[in-house]
Motif scaffolding. Structure first.
Motif, short mmCIF file in Angstrom:
data_model
loop_
_atom_site.label_atom_id
_atom_site.label_comp_id
_atom_site.label_asym_id
_atom_site.label_seq_id
_atom_site.Cartn_x
_atom_site.Cartn_y
_atom_site.Cartn_z
N SER A 564 0.85 -1.18 0.00
CA SER A 564 0.00 0.00 0.00
C SER A 564 0.88 1.23 0.00
O SER A 564 2.11 1.14 0.00
CB SER A 564 -0.95 0.00 1.20
N LYS A 565 0.26 2.35 -0.01
CA LYS A 565 0.98 3.62 -0.03
C LYS A 565 0.49 4.44 1.14
O LYS A 565 -0.68 4.38 1.50
CB LYS A 565 0.74 4.34 -1.35
N LEU A 566 1.39 5.20 1.70
CA LEU A 566 1.01 6.01 2.86
C LEU A 566 2.05 7.09 3.03
O LEU A 566 3.25 6.85 2.92
CB LEU A 566 0.96 5.12 4.12
N ASP A 567 1.58 8.27 3.31
CA ASP A 567 2.51 9.36 3.58
C ASP A 567 2.86 9.31 5.06
O ASP A 567 2.17 9.88 5.90
CB ASP A 567 1.86 10.69 3.20
N VAL A 568 3.92 8.61 5.35
CA VAL A 568 4.30 8.38 6.74
C VAL A 568 4.93 9.62 7.35
O VAL A 568 4.82 9.88 8.54
CB VAL A 568 5.26 7.18 6.81
N THR A 569 5.59 10.40 6.54
CA THR A 569 6.33 11.54 7.08
C THR A 569 5.52 12.83 7.05
O THR A 569 5.90 13.80 7.67
CB THR A 569 7.62 11.77 6.30
N GLY A 570 4.44 12.84 6.31
CA GLY A 570 3.65 14.06 6.22
C GLY A 570 4.26 15.12 5.33
O GLY A 570 3.94 16.29 5.45
N ASN A 571 5.12 14.72 4.41
CA ASN A 571 5.72 15.70 3.53
C ASN A 571 5.06 15.74 2.16
O ASN A 571 5.56 16.37 1.24
CB ASN A 571 7.22 15.43 3.38
N GLY A 572 3.96 15.05 2.01
CA GLY A 572 3.25 15.10 0.74
C GLY A 572 3.68 14.03 -0.23
O GLY A 572 3.00 13.80 -1.22
#
Lengths: 689, 584
Positions: A564-572
């Motif tokens: 899956s895909k996920l923005d773990v760092t919150g940088n977009g």
């Protein structure tokens, strides 16, 4: 634990905060989603087991917030705005083919939850809609595949078929049903279906195939323009015109070949063939002709969906009718397949044999040919049973099938006889076709049963015309480009590197690559960038790709089964998240920096996404389902960054920091001095000021 | 200082799991001449891991984790299948030039026949002489495999193993091994100059370490701190809870002063530290010479006062401030430090870069607690372990656009938004006199204690307490050590144990806030997946900033604050250095 020693250079982290919930039964990854099912802006975890029990977990409660139960083997769950605009619903598919829709109210029955006696009633959701669709659903993807602002339901089946459905609202009633939009037949088992966005930010429907390969499925553009009220007029209006009937014939061919899918990359192949053999002038003819069928295609499509609309006019459309219509559709599809098959045989196979013995291009694309022949066999197998089993009660349809089959086979036969080489299996079908042709085309029982008009007869005639036309085309050495426009494009991607060509593969697309710059966010809204897609195989390959080029690939020692895909760092930028059976979870960013997390148990199902603990604030989240009736939700797995880094690197990226170092006469690579300086700044200086 | 109010979250930079459980003596580290720090953690079954950061060929920073097994070659033992249990480990450079590494491991060995508890065992100490011929960055794993080994048989069970550098009377530098045993003695091993082996030297021990002559019990922890060229401060904690502090004249080898304090439970860690952090100004910063000298003098002044931190198994941790001047009278209890099971380890570190040391305490309750000395009452700003959305990266979508506007969903939110009234109750919790009560309440250790603090806050006190206790029981996280191999599903938790409202049930207003300032206050907590067994700090990344190293029962964490925040701080502090004219 294994015996191998844990020598690694990968960064690892440990996540601590987690919610443990109890959920019994076998959970598969397709039946575990993190979405906002109750439209309160906060995501919930929806889990179903193969026994058909569904639980919705909300917030930090270890108990299910809502429950539902359906009969049958639940195989896929999805949440999307499928039948109500701007409102998420839960869609459940069973292996038996039942599709259930649930609308989950967020607050309405909230008070009933606390009451114990009402527990079963208050929490237990009832489906708002059920419909029987083709059986053997395996994976599901809810997405707007044709840019019409409506979410379509794309379902992959364990018999290597992909079907796209759309919710069609019944006029003058508040219900509706799913109608088949399109069907594709693939060569290999389907791992997962995903949506990716190309350079123009147009959605591409991607389906993973074994061996780290995938296909993109072309959506018939005609469906983007269907209006339910105009089809009859157009159909009737165009029926008399000879020219338009010719057009229709072509477009029918287009539908039958593009619409119902090949399992092969014949399009590419075809281009090669044409490029190798025909003159540029021929290509020009083809491109000139290209424009013709586009307009008429929608007519034919609406013609094929005629039965639906017949039913739609009846307010109380019952299931039997639905079934019937879908069966008819299916059978029609089968016709299409048969067409295709013969097409394939007649053109895809014979032609190279006849025309291209010296074509090196063909030889070079050996993999496609392998795949093609494979898919041919598949189609032979797959298309045969429905014809035979094709409804004893609907002999007429079967007959229609035979007719259309015959029509096309005839063309193939003509071709094959024209080129002087009969395909091995052809005689039988040739015979059928001849019979079919000999029979009265004009009296197809289907006409009677639906009393629609002469469109089907037209189409039969057109088939004949078309096949004749095709022969002419062949003789002329020209092709209608649109006829052979592939509906499936095969992407071998990393197949050459794969150790095991049959290893099961999953794909996830639409991986956001982040904003190009911080400024001008509004601009970016207008011009979103193409997205990446990632593939993972069970034998441990993880690949990030864009536009058929591999950005990076990674080989690990674990059985990767969930991607899956996920923005773990919150940088977009969305990271690729991949989980293996033994719990090893990889988070990889676009520059191939890896961080791992070892979940301390075997994993039955994994999903990542956003989860809300409170107040609609969604935080990145991992969910692991284990084999001992527990599901672990890691509700906030945010990491500051994926890569290992230190202050020197972070400061080195800041222009201001570099300027200051220059002012202090410290070289940028004089790490010892910088280290001393930083240490002094952090620990030595403060008391002074 | 703006930095003091800055909240820095420390998150995992790296983690590596251990094959088996470790113990409180299982972590050691070594820093090479050029600043490369390597960690070595052992699990009691003989596996050990080393962690270091190196640069990859493409200039990325990569954590290198290696794992190997002591006794794997069975050079000394033969494959007899003996049960081994590693007790303690220590590692240091043999000489000042930091070339050859000496790694000492103490362990117990018993025959496999009888159950481990019932049978006699033999204790040994192995000393590995790791030659450094391959350069300063020798691979420890390889070096251990190829090293010479000296085995010392011990007639007592080993406990704490450490080394101490001393100058002999003949003015020679020497590093000796100090090992405490269950024979109520502290054994000193010194290296034989000619042979290179370590031999216990009682004569030398009595001469150089007069404080070890008469030890009153099994020494579980000791700490030696050199004050100046002539004095050493030695703190010795024993199993019974007695802590003895000695001021030793290392020239005349006389005990100049001796203090004693008694805790009620075994001493788990001792720290001798100064409150202020100092770091020398680099030579190249000539521009601020005057400020520098001022700074140095201030730092020296501050450095004079030595504080003593004592953690024991059951009692709250205690800090004695300025032990040299005021003896053991200035006593500060770390509030609620005994609320999370046994305190196992401690570390002194400036985690918020304000120049003052904080006290970090690791507990068996899987929590790390950070205490800060507060001079006056300040609005509460307890931080929790919840990772957070880094505010620096490019925002995307609707979330994380602005961190302050979108706080993390978890306790950070709660604690940050404390109303003044809540703060008062927080303050109450610090009263020393309510130690036992605090212990009772806190020991419920409820992770979900604060889940809905704002809703429960004014509810009936007794029901609240019940709820706390109940939740605390169900959510108790302690697991048996023996059962580590099996993966035991653990209870739900995701709240850092926040203890500020533990006194909520006390009748409001009946007790005035008696907290005397300055006092140590809980500043930050972080939860780990396993009991915290060891803590240390070092510059692992080689960037000048100290990283926090946390050894848990099953793994080794390296923690880093959010570097974007630190970079901001650094820029702020570099500015005056760059522009000395507009300083102030």
């Amino acid at each position: 634990m294994a015996d191998y020693l844990n020598n690694t250079i990968m960064r690892t982290v440990s996540f601590v905060e987690r919610i443990e919930v109890e959920f019994h039964g076998n959970v598969i990854s397709q039946a575990m989603v993190l979405e906002d099912v109750d439209n309160d802006l906060g995501n919930e975890l929806i889990v179903g087991n193969i026994d058909g029990e569904i639980s919705i977990f909300k917030g930090d409660s270890p108990h299910a917030w809502r429950k539902a139960a359906i009969s049958g083997m639940l195989t896929c769950l999805a949440v999307g705005k499928i039948h109500l605009p701007k409102k998420n619903s839960l869609v459940c598919m069973t292996a038996e083919g039942w599709c259930h829709l649930f609308d989950v109210p967020s607050q309405a029955s909230a008070q009933s939850i606390s009451a114990t006696e009402e527990d079963t009633d208050g929490r237990l959701l009832k489906p708002v809609f059920s419909q029987e669709l083709p059986a053997n659903a395996k994976v599901m993807c809810l997405a707007d595949i044709d840019c019409d602002d409506h979410i379509e339901m794309v379902i992959g089946y364990s018999d290597r078929v992909v079907r796209a459905f759309r919710w069609h609202e019944t006029p003058n009633s508040d219900t509706g049903q799913f109608l088949l939009l399109q069907k594709w037949q693939l060569a290999g088992q389907i791992g997962s279906i995903t949506i990716n966005y190309d350079r123009d930010y147009q959605p591409e429907l991607m389906v993973s195939q074994p061996g780290a390969t995938f296909v993109t499925l072309q959506v018939k553009p005609a469906f983007r323009h269907i209006k339910s009220d105009s089809y009859l007029d157009r159909l009737c209006g165009s029926g008399t015109n000879v020219k338009s009937s010719l057009e229709r014939s072509e477009s029918f061919a287009a539908v039958s070949s593009t619409g119902k899918g090949f399992g092969s990359p014949r399009g590419n192949d075809q281009k090669h063939v044409r490029g190798a053999i025909f003159s540029p002038q021929d290509q020009r003819t083809a491109s000139l002709r290209k424009s013709e069928p586009v307009a008429s295609k929608s007519d034919i499509l609406s013609g094929s969906s005629i039965s639906k609309h017949m039913e739609d006019s009846v307010p109380d459309a019952s299931f039997s009718l639905d079934q019937l219509s879908s069966q008819i559709e299916q059978d029609l599809n089968t016709c299409g397949e048969t067409f295709k098959m013969v097409d394939l045989y007649g053109l895809g196979k014979d032609k190279p044999a006849v025309l291209g013995p010296g074509s090196s291009e063909l030889a070079s694309s050996s993999f496609t040919r392998v795949c093609r022949s494979e898919s041919f066999c598949d189609q032979m197998e797959n298309s045969a049973p429905p014809c035979i089993a094709g409804d004893t009660g609907n002999a007429d349809i079967a007959q229609t099938e035979t007719e259309s089959f015959g029509g096309d086979t005839n063309s193939a036969a003509a071709i094959s006889s024209g080129v002087g080489m009969a395909p091995p299996r052809l005689p039988l079908s040739l015979k059928t076709s001849l019979e079919g042709l000999d029979g009265d085309l004009g009296q197809g029982p289907l006409h009677r049963s639906y009393t629609s008009d002469s469109s089907l007869r037209d189409s039969h005639e057109n088939v004949l015309e078309r096949s004749l036309g095709r022969i002419n085309n062949i003789l002329d050495g020209s092709f209608d480009d649109d006829v052979f426009k592939p509906s499936i494009i095969y992407h071998p991607l990393a197949q050459v590197q794969m150790r095991n060509k049959d290893t099961s593969t999953v794909i996830v697309g639409g991986i956001n690559r982040g904003r190009p710059s911080q400024s001008g966010s509004g601009e970016d809204e207008i011009n979103p960038r193409a997205t990446y897609y990632a593939l993972a195989t069970l034998d441990g390959s993880l690949i990030l790709a864009e536009n058929d080029s591999i950005l990076w690939s990674l080989q690990v020692d674990h059985y990767l089964f969930a991607l899956s895909k996920l923005d773990v760092t919150g940088n977009g930028k969305e990271e690729v998240v991949c989980c293996s059976w033994n719990g090893q979870t990889y988070i990889v960013n676009h520059s191939k920096e890896i961080v791992r997390y070892q979940f301390p148990d075997s994993v039955a199902a994994f999903c990542s996404g956003y989860f809300s603990l409170q107040d609609g604030y969604n935080a990145p989240c991992f969910v692991y389902a284990t084999f001992n009736n527990r599901i672990y939700i890691y509700p906030n797995i945010t990491l500051p960054r994926v890569e290992s880094t230190n202050l020197l690197k972070v400061m080195g990226r800041i222009q201001e920091g570099r300027d200051m170092l220059r002012k202090l006469n410290i070289a940028e690579d004089d790490y010892d001095s910088i280290r001393c300086l930083y240490r002094y700044c952090l620990y030595g200086q403060p008391g002074k000021r | 200082m703006t930095s003091s109010s800055k909240q820095l979250y420390w998150t995992d930079a790296h983690f590596c799991g251990l094959r088996s459980q470790t113990n409180v003596y299982g972590l050691t580290k070594i820093t090479s001449q050029d600043g490369l720090t390597r960690l070595l953690a052992v699990s009691i079954d003989g596996h050990f891991i080393t962690v270091e950061y190196q640069k990859s060929f493409d200039n990325r920073l990569i954590p290198i984790t290696r794992e190997d097994e002591f006794f794997m070659a069975n050079v000394l033992h033969g494959p007899d299948g003996a049960d081994l249990e590693i007790v303690s480990v220590d590692m240091f450079y043999q000489d000042e030039d930091k070339k050859d590494i000496i790694l000492a491991v103490t362990y117990l060995k018993s025959s496999p026949a009888a159950p481990f508890e019932d049978k006699p065992y033999n204790a040994y100490m192995n000393v590995y002489f790791l030659s450094d011929q391959e350069g300063p960055h020798v691979n420890l794993i390889d070096a251990v495999a190829m090293s010479e080994i000296q085995q010392v048989m011990l007639v007592y069970s080993p406990l704490k193993l450490m080394h101490h550098h001393l100058k002999t009377d003949t003015d020679q530098d020497e590093t000796c091994l100090i090992l405490s045993g269950n024979d109520s003695k502290v054994h000193v091993f010194r290296q034989n100059k000619s042979m290179g082996t370590f031999i216990e030297d009682p004569v030398m021990a009595t001469q150089y370490f007069p404080e070890f002559i008469d030890v009153n019990g099994c020494v579980t922890q000791m700490e030696l701190k050199k004050l100046d060229s002539g004095h050493r401060l030695t703190a010795i904690g024993v199993q019974s809870g007695l802590v003895t502090l000695f001021l030793v004249n290392i020239v005349s080898h006389q005990i100049e002063k001796k203090w004693e304090t008694d805790m009620d439970s075994p001493i788990t860690s001792i720290q001798l530290f100064s409150h202020h952090v100092t770091s020398p100004c680099p030579e190249f910063l000539h521009v601020i010479d005057d400020a520098r000298s001022e700074n140095v003098s201030r730092a020296e002044a501050a450095d004079k006062s030595i504080n003593l931190l004592i953690t024991s198994a059951i009692d709250p941790a205690v800090v004695f401030c300025d032990v040299l001047e005021s003896d053991l009278t200035k006593r500060h209890v770390l509030p609620l430090s005994n609320g999370q099971d046994v305190v196992l380890c401690s570390c002194i570190m400036d985690i918020d870069f304000d120049g003052e040391n904080e006290i970090l305490i690791g507990t068996y309750g899987q929590v790390l607690l950070a205490y800060k000395l507060m001079m006056e009452r300040t609005p509460g700003m307890l931080m929790t372990s919840t990772p957070f959305q880094s505010p620096k990266p490019v925002p995307v979508g609707g979330y994380s656009a602005d961190l302050p506007a979108v706080p993390p969903p978890l306790p950070a939110n709660d604690s940050e938004e404390k109303s003044p009234a809540e703060q008062v109750t927080h303050d109450k919790s610090d009263r020393r006199r309510h130690k036992s009560l605090a212990g009772t309440i806190d020991s419920n250790g409820s992770p979900s204690q604060l889940e809905k603090p704002n809703h429960n806050r004014f509810h009936d006190s007794s029901s609240l307490l019940d709820g706390h206790l109940k939740e605390g029981q169900t959510a108790r996280l302690v697991r048996s050590q023996e059962n580590l191999a099996a993966v035991s599903p653990r209870s739900v938790y995701f709240q850092t144990p926040e203890t500020s409202d533990s006194f909520e049930f006390l009748p409001h207003g009946s007790l005035p806030d008696l907290t005397e300032y300055p006092s140590y206050r809980l500043k930050w907590t972080k939860r780990f997946s396993d009991p915290v067994m060891g803590l240390t700090c070092d510059d692992m990344m080689r960037d000048g900033m100290l990283d926090l190293v946390v050894l848990t029962l099953k793994g080794l964490h390296i923690l880093q604050p959010d570097l974007n925040e630190v970079a901001d701080l650094l820029l702020d502090r570099l500015k005056p250095l760059c522009n000395p004219t507009n300083k102030d």
